[in-house]
Enzyme design. Sequence first.
Site, PDB file in Angstrom:
ATOM      1  N   ASN A  83       0.822  -1.201   0.000  1.00  0.00           N
ATOM      2  CA  ASN A  83       0.000   0.000   0.000  1.00  0.00           C
ATOM      3  C   ASN A  83       0.862   1.259   0.000  1.00  0.00           C
ATOM      4  O   ASN A  83       2.084   1.200   0.023  1.00  0.00           O
ATOM      5  CB  ASN A  83      -0.967  -0.036   1.188  1.00  0.00           C
ATOM      6  CG  ASN A  83      -2.305   0.585   0.866  1.00  0.00           C
ATOM      7  OD1 ASN A  83      -2.385   1.578   0.142  1.00  0.00           O
ATOM      8  ND2 ASN A  83      -3.364   0.003   1.404  1.00  0.00           N
ATOM      9  N   HIS A 113      24.259   0.878  11.047  1.00  0.00           N
ATOM     10  CA  HIS A 113      25.447   1.719  11.218  1.00  0.00           C
ATOM     11  C   HIS A 113      26.322   1.202  12.359  1.00  0.00           C
ATOM     12  O   HIS A 113      25.824   0.552  13.276  1.00  0.00           O
ATOM     13  CB  HIS A 113      25.020   3.167  11.479  1.00  0.00           C
ATOM     14  CG  HIS A 113      24.223   3.741  10.346  1.00  0.00           C
ATOM     15  ND1 HIS A 113      24.802   4.169   9.182  1.00  0.00           N
ATOM     16  CD2 HIS A 113      22.891   3.924  10.194  1.00  0.00           C
ATOM     17  CE1 HIS A 113      23.866   4.601   8.357  1.00  0.00           C
ATOM     18  NE2 HIS A 113      22.691   4.463   8.950  1.00  0.00           N
ATOM     19  N   GLY A 140      -0.640  -1.564   8.760  1.00  0.00           N
ATOM     20  CA  GLY A 140      -0.113  -0.224   8.562  1.00  0.00           C
ATOM     21  C   GLY A 140       0.862   0.243   9.625  1.00  0.00           C
ATOM     22  O   GLY A 140       0.744  -0.093  10.799  1.00  0.00           O
ATOM     23  N   THR A 163      11.942  -6.200  15.722  1.00  0.00           N
ATOM     24  CA  THR A 163      13.390  -6.163  15.936  1.00  0.00           C
ATOM     25  C   THR A 163      14.020  -7.549  15.935  1.00  0.00           C
ATOM     26  O   THR A 163      15.237  -7.663  15.883  1.00  0.00           O
ATOM     27  CB  THR A 163      13.722  -5.479  17.277  1.00  0.00           C
ATOM     28  OG1 THR A 163      13.124  -6.224  18.338  1.00  0.00           O
ATOM     29  CG2 THR A 163      13.216  -4.047  17.303  1.00  0.00           C
ATOM     30  N   LYS A 164      13.182  -8.593  16.020  1.00  0.00           N
ATOM     31  CA  LYS A 164      13.665  -9.971  16.072  1.00  0.00           C
ATOM     32  C   LYS A 164      12.853 -10.841  15.115  1.00  0.00           C
ATOM     33  O   LYS A 164      11.726 -10.497  14.756  1.00  0.00           O
ATOM     34  CB  LYS A 164      13.517 -10.516  17.497  1.00  0.00           C
ATOM     35  CG  LYS A 164      14.397  -9.820  18.519  1.00  0.00           C
ATOM     36  CD  LYS A 164      14.241 -10.502  19.869  1.00  0.00           C
ATOM     37  CE  LYS A 164      14.950  -9.952  20.998  1.00  0.00           C
ATOM     38  NZ  LYS A 164      15.959  -9.149  21.162  1.00  0.00           N
TER      39      LYS A 164
END
Length: 185
Positions: A83, A113, A140, A163-164
């Site tokens: 979307n 980084h 969303g 994050t995992k």
Amino acid sequence: MKTELEKMRSGELYSFADAEVTASIVRAQKLCARLRMMSIHDEDYREVMEALIPDIPKTSTICPPFHCDHGHGIILGEDVFINYNAVMLDGGFIRIGNHVKIGPNCQFYTPNHPMDYMERRKPQETALPITIGDDTWIAGGVIVCPGVTIGHRCIIAAGSVVTKDVPDDSLVAGCPAVLKRKLKE
């Protein structure tokens, strides 16, 4: 010896100031800018999308506006729907399986980084791939972080930050996203 683009794709530390990497980014930015002036119903939409994302299946759709770093690092399966206002920072590969639905304002980040602030001052980073399994729904406003794999048949709740890795048949939600329940017992 590997080029900086080859290092980028293999998850090694690379220079994003390299001329070949920069040219790839500039190319993608120009194509994304063209897409911002289109809808999926415009005559040249498919031509521009295929120039940006090689081998995009005819059954897959990305609604503009759409933003990416390179385009050629995005690999889509059949019948994928993405979307409005997706961001895919595809220094590392972003692989999306078949029949995946992605809601508006979702973001996929492969760049990572250096932790050391002195190293972060240099124009360098790594890019860790993201993989999304078949039949997954990403609602969303979801953010998927570098190196994450989301399994098959998952649901990622709106606004989650993943994050995992997420195992197959899981519903996850939150910031950071945590398992709320298994979808199949």
